[in-house]
Scaffold this motif. Sequence first.
Motif, short mmCIF file in Angstrom:
data_model
loop_
_atom_site.label_atom_id
_atom_site.label_comp_id
_atom_site.label_asym_id
_atom_site.label_seq_id
_atom_site.Cartn_x
_atom_site.Cartn_y
_atom_site.Cartn_z
N ALA A 56 0.83 -1.21 0.00
CA ALA A 56 0.00 0.00 0.00
C ALA A 56 0.87 1.26 0.00
CB ALA A 56 -0.93 -0.01 1.20
N GLN A 57 2.01 1.20 0.74
CA GLN A 57 2.90 2.36 0.78
C GLN A 57 3.50 2.66 -0.59
OE1 GLN A 57 3.51 4.41 3.26
NE2 GLN A 57 4.99 5.62 2.02
N GLN A 58 3.89 1.60 -1.28
CA GLN A 58 4.47 1.79 -2.61
C GLN A 58 3.44 2.35 -3.60
OE1 GLN A 58 5.86 -2.27 -3.14
NE2 GLN A 58 8.02 -1.58 -2.86
N VAL A 59 2.26 1.86 -3.51
CA VAL A 59 1.20 2.35 -4.41
C VAL A 59 0.92 3.83 -4.12
CG1 VAL A 59 -1.26 2.15 -4.91
CG2 VAL A 59 0.16 0.10 -4.79
N THR A 60 0.87 4.16 -2.87
CA THR A 60 0.61 5.58 -2.51
C THR A 60 1.72 6.49 -3.06
OG1 THR A 60 -0.56 4.91 -0.50
CG2 THR A 60 0.28 7.18 -0.59
#
Length: 239
Positions: A32-36
């Motif tokens: 999720a962090q990478q996508v954000t």
Amino acid sequence: MADPALEVHPNFASEAFTPIREALIQATNESAQQVTEHLIAAWDAEHNIRVNAWNRIQADQAQAAEEAEQQRREQEEEELCLAEEEAEQEHREGEKKKPKMNDFDQTTSISSVIVPHPSQYALQKLNSFNHIDLWYFSPAGCAEASKYNRSNADETFGISKAGDTLTLRTIASIKASHNSLEDHNLSFKAFLQAKNNFIFYAKKASWPGKHLDALAEFFWNVETHLYFSRHNPQRILQG
């Protein structure tokens, strides 16, 4: 249109973007962090494009405004110069139309003596170095010349003969007076007045200095002769 530089990216980690994050997590197998972070980077890239475009538009508009202002200033200066030239032209025209007093030489002195003017006939004789009766230079002769000049036009011509040559001259310069007196018939007073006038105009006619001096000496000898102090000068002069 607002300045895009003032914008900030959305909070892609908020609940509103959950469906987009989950779809990207399944498609990319990223956290999720990478996508954000990818969402923020994509937004920043698009945002920078809009900021650069905005800056170019502002620069073009500023340049156009500066050019318009420069053109306006130049036009105002041109109109001002034209108005000044027209005003100067009107001033010059006004000066031309303004009445002006005649100029004069401050160093020129005015004679206190008015020399009587003989006839053109007498002056022509002097200029030709010919004999002329003193009567023409007397008060009577000059008065007649003045009266004749007022009553006759200078454009009246006649023919005179010099040797074998015929010359067209004004009547005033070739016509002798019927009232002329020979020198010995002049009164002594008229003689004295005439001889001074004669010498004056003979000098103006460029008679040689030697001749003028001889005439002046002759007239002086006549005027100061010893007999004049003892007898009647009128009788002596007329014989």
